[in-house]
Design a protein around this motif. Structure first.
Motif, PDB file in Angstrom:
ATOM      1  N   LEU A  73       0.837  -1.211   0.000  1.00 27.16           N
ATOM      2  CA  LEU A  73       0.000   0.000   0.000  1.00 27.16           C
ATOM      3  C   LEU A  73       0.861   1.244   0.000  1.00 27.16           C
ATOM      4  N   GLN A 106       1.214   3.855  -6.194  1.00 23.68           N
ATOM      5  CA  GLN A 106       1.136   5.239  -6.676  1.00 23.68           C
ATOM      6  C   GLN A 106       0.087   6.014  -5.897  1.00 23.68           C
ATOM      7  N   LEU A 149      -2.522   8.439  -5.932  1.00 25.16           N
ATOM      8  CA  LEU A 149      -3.275   8.982  -7.052  1.00 25.16           C
ATOM      9  C   LEU A 149      -4.325   9.954  -6.539  1.00 25.16           C
ATOM     10  N   PRO A 184      -7.199  11.952  -8.076  1.00 21.39           N
ATOM     11  CA  PRO A 184      -7.875  12.085  -9.370  1.00 21.39           C
ATOM     12  C   PRO A 184      -8.215  13.535  -9.692  1.00 21.39           C
ATOM     13  N   ALA A 189     -17.104   1.113  -3.801  1.00 26.49           N
ATOM     14  CA  ALA A 189     -16.437   0.903  -2.515  1.00 26.49           C
ATOM     15  C   ALA A 189     -16.835   1.991  -1.539  1.00 26.49           C
ATOM     16  N   MET A 244     -14.672   5.219   0.024  1.00 33.52           N
ATOM     17  CA  MET A 244     -13.269   4.971  -0.281  1.00 33.52           C
ATOM     18  C   MET A 244     -13.042   4.748  -1.764  1.00 33.52           C
ATOM     19  N   THR A 245     -14.082   4.970  -2.584  1.00 33.44           N
ATOM     20  CA  THR A 245     -13.969   4.612  -3.995  1.00 33.44           C
ATOM     21  C   THR A 245     -12.758   5.243  -4.663  1.00 33.44           C
ATOM     22  N   GLU A 246     -12.498   6.509  -4.367  1.00 37.53           N
ATOM     23  CA  GLU A 246     -11.413   7.197  -5.060  1.00 37.53           C
ATOM     24  C   GLU A 246     -10.081   7.097  -4.330  1.00 37.53           C
ATOM     25  N   TYR A 247     -10.061   6.399  -3.201  1.00 33.46           N
ATOM     26  CA  TYR A 247      -8.819   6.347  -2.436  1.00 33.46           C
ATOM     27  C   TYR A 247      -8.034   5.102  -2.775  1.00 33.46           C
ATOM     28  N   GLY A 248      -6.810   5.289  -3.229  1.00 33.56           N
ATOM     29  CA  GLY A 248      -5.923   4.155  -3.424  1.00 33.56           C
ATOM     30  C   GLY A 248      -4.828   4.190  -2.387  1.00 33.56           C
ATOM     31  N   PHE A 265      -6.431   4.723   1.407  1.00 29.24           N
ATOM     32  CA  PHE A 265      -7.319   3.604   1.700  1.00 29.24           C
ATOM     33  C   PHE A 265      -6.844   2.858   2.941  1.00 29.24           C
ATOM     34  N   ARG A 322     -10.999  -6.240  -4.323  1.00 31.07           N
ATOM     35  CA  ARG A 322     -11.433  -4.882  -4.029  1.00 31.07           C
ATOM     36  C   ARG A 322     -12.430  -4.432  -5.093  1.00 31.07           C
ATOM     37  N   PRO A 323     -13.512  -3.805  -4.655  1.00 29.21           N
ATOM     38  CA  PRO A 323     -14.508  -3.359  -5.642  1.00 29.21           C
ATOM     39  C   PRO A 323     -14.070  -2.141  -6.443  1.00 29.21           C
ATOM     40  N   SER A 324     -13.123  -1.379  -5.946  1.00 28.81           N
ATOM     41  CA  SER A 324     -12.729  -0.163  -6.660  1.00 28.81           C
ATOM     42  C   SER A 324     -11.383  -0.372  -7.344  1.00 28.81           C
ATOM     43  N   ARG A 378      -9.156   1.692  -7.828  1.00 25.86           N
ATOM     44  CA  ARG A 378      -8.092   2.470  -7.185  1.00 25.86           C
ATOM     45  C   ARG A 378      -7.327   1.645  -6.161  1.00 25.86           C
ATOM     46  N   GLN A 379      -7.959   0.607  -5.641  1.00 21.70           N
ATOM     47  CA  GLN A 379      -7.318  -0.142  -4.558  1.00 21.70           C
ATOM     48  C   GLN A 379      -6.811  -1.500  -4.999  1.00 21.70           C
ATOM     49  N   PRO A 384      -4.103   2.479 -10.149  1.00 22.04           N
ATOM     50  CA  PRO A 384      -2.804   3.137  -9.975  1.00 22.04           C
ATOM     51  C   PRO A 384      -1.651   2.156 -10.180  1.00 22.04           C
ATOM     52  N   GLU A 385      -0.507   2.687 -10.582  1.00 18.91           N
ATOM     53  CA  GLU A 385       0.681   1.856 -10.751  1.00 18.91           C
ATOM     54  C   GLU A 385       1.177   1.393  -9.392  1.00 18.91           C
ATOM     55  N   PRO A 386       1.876   0.279  -9.266  1.00 18.09           N
ATOM     56  CA  PRO A 386       2.091  -0.760 -10.260  1.00 18.09           C
ATOM     57  C   PRO A 386       0.870  -1.633 -10.431  1.00 18.09           C
TER      58      PRO A 386
END
Lengths: 330, 165
Positions: free
Chosen positions: A61, A65, A67, A69, A228, A231-235, A239, B61-63, B65-66, B92-94
């Motif tokens: 995690l 990256q 990100l 958006p 999600a 948290m949909t936009e959180y990577g 997250f 994960r449903p999104s 982004r994760q 997102p990368e990688p």
């Protein structure tokens, strides 16, 4: 109460370590628990019995990256995950883990805890709002309506506890219940009356599940409806922080339930009280959280609110009335 | 194994890279994303008989982004092309892609003269790391695909490969 710098530093490091360890390993426990309930074995290959799994997840995690958006509200978007963690860690400062293990003894610690619990909701609201995503927005509004609604019966049940102990100090509430399980608030006998505190306990426990957004009340991150959720936009670690915040909220909820109803650090047989009893109790409660999550399907938002407004609130009000009458009148 | 899709940076730290790759390889979170009958086999892989969670890869994960790995399980139609490509771009990368099943690899049974609506191979849309043949592939094959992807990331295979004699 000594307030030297060393005391503060010791507790700061201790609480951060406790919080970090719990946030990391409760994820592992949940995956193991889910696996056991579904007749799987869960993570086994990463380290001994999969014990290095949280480490691998953390590395992944953190190295992913980051990100942000297009079209999000940058500052709030970045601040929301931090806001998810901070109230949970802060509220650990007033929780009495044992008679002498408490970072800061406060007179109004119950009040402070509930103020911080209300603050935790803002993380979800801001995260969902700043994402600029319709699913995140729906999810956060759902979470707000749910949290606000469930705070009412929760506070009503807490008032029954406060009535019995006559104090808003968690330390006093726990000290009032020392000396065996028959003196705990859940089985409380006052003036020769067996109080209805077990109803309070049930309502409080249901409310903590709803307040921490756990299944079957995880309307905020309903995958089948809302991708999600907030948290949909959180990577990456955004997250991760939300997940850690969720687990820490569970820990705080378990601590609070233990102190308010299960006698805090008291031994069930009244023998040797100590911090280990506190830890045993909170982990049993946390296991119950995981157990409930993987046993029951998700409810719907209107059923959730109906349960609250039509059942829990009337029951908690009547319960408060009965308790007050039994204590003060008879 | 090709390494052309691995994330690169100008300054490289050998030990740190190894650690990062080990972490990434051991927590490959797939996306909740199924297109056709291969998805049924993918669900079965997550279930109790084959148990993808042993390798830490069961967190669907449903999104996007994760998630780290996109398992394209099924036929990609022209109509779906844009959606699949968007999902890939949103990760997102990688990130890695597993093409599961013959349809995702080459169009499978839909590849014939006069085919007008099936994408013949998902590698026409984005780079694919691991191909898992089969129609549909058995859950063991998907497990092998995940292990192969781990091998691609870390450069080391989890267990020695056993050949049928």
């Amino acid at each position: 109460m000594e307030t030297s710098i060393w005391h503060a530093l010791l507790y700061l490091v201790g609480i951060l370590a406790f919080a970090g360890l719990n946030a990391a390993y409760l994820g592992y426990c949940e995956r193991k628990g889910a696996a056991r309930i579904q007749r799987r074995s869960g993570p086994t290959e990463v380290g001994y019995a999969g014990l290095l799994q949280p480490l691998a997840d953390g590395i992944k995690l953190m190295s992913k990256q980051l990100l942000v958006p297009k079209g999000v509200d940058g500052i709030i978007f970045r601040a929301a995950p931090i806001l998810a963690m901070v109230p949970a860690i802060t509220s650990m400062a007033v929780i009495p883990f044992s008679g002498n293990i408490q970072a800061r003894a406060m007179e109004l610690s119950v009040l402070l805890l509930f103020a911080l619990a209300a603050l935790a909701m803002f993380a979800i609201l801001l995260g969902g709002w700043a994402s600029g995503n319709k699913y995140a927005l729906i999810s956060s509004t759902r979470a707000v309506s749910q949290t606000l609604a469930y705070e009412i019966p929760m506070l009503f049940t807490v008032i029954t506890v406060v009535l019995i102990s006559g104090s808003l100090n968690l330390q006093d509430i726990a000290l009032d219940q020392q000396g065996g399980f028959w003196r705990w608030n859940i089985f409380r006998i006052e003036n020769g009356h067996f109080l209805t505190m077990w109803i309070s306990f049930l309502i409080f426990f249901i409310c903590t599940i709803a307040e921490t957004n756990r299944a079957p009340f995880d309307m905020a991150e309903a995958e089948s409806e809302l991708v999600a959720g907030f948290m949909t936009e959180y990577g990456s670690m955004g997250f991760g922080l939300f997940m850690m915040g969720e687990y820490l909220n569970i820990v705080v909820a378990a601590c609070l339930t233990t102190v308010l109803f299960l006698g805090g650090w008291d031994c069930p047989l009244g023998l040797i009280p100590g911090v280990w009893w506190f830890l045993i109790k909170i982990y049993i409660l946390i296991f119950t959280f995981i157990w409930i999550r993987w046993t029951f399907p998700r409810t719907q938002i209107y059923k959730l609110l109906n349960l609250n407004w039509k059942i829990l609130i009337p029951f908690s009000m009547v319960n408060l009335l009965i308790t007050a009458v039994l204590i003060k009148v008879f | 194994m090709g390494t052309e899709n691995l994330p690169t940076s100008i300054v490289r730290f050998a030990q740190l890279d190894k650690l990062l790759n080990l972490g990434r390889a051991n927590s490959l979170w797939p996306m909740t994303f199924g297109l056709a009958c291969c998805a049924i086999e993918m669900m079965c892989t997550g279930g109790s008989r084959y148990d993808l969670s042993r390798f830490g890869a069961e967190v669907f994960r449903p999104s996007p982004r994760q998630s780290d790995v996109m398992i394209v399980a099924g036929t990609v139609n022209k109509k779906l092309e844009l959606a699949v490509k968007t999902l890939y771009d949103q990760m997102p990368e990688p990130k890695w892609v597993i093409a599961m099943g013959n349809c995702a690899i080459s169009g499978g049974p839909f590849k014939f003269k006069g085919n007008y609506n099936v994408i013949e191979g998902v590698d026409k849309l984005f780079p694919v790391d691991v191909y898992i043949p089969g129609c549909p592939p058995r859950p063991e094959a998907l497990l092998e695909g995940i292990i192969t992807l781990e091998e691609k990331i870390t450069g080391k295979r989890r267990w020695p490969r056993v050949y049928a004699s």
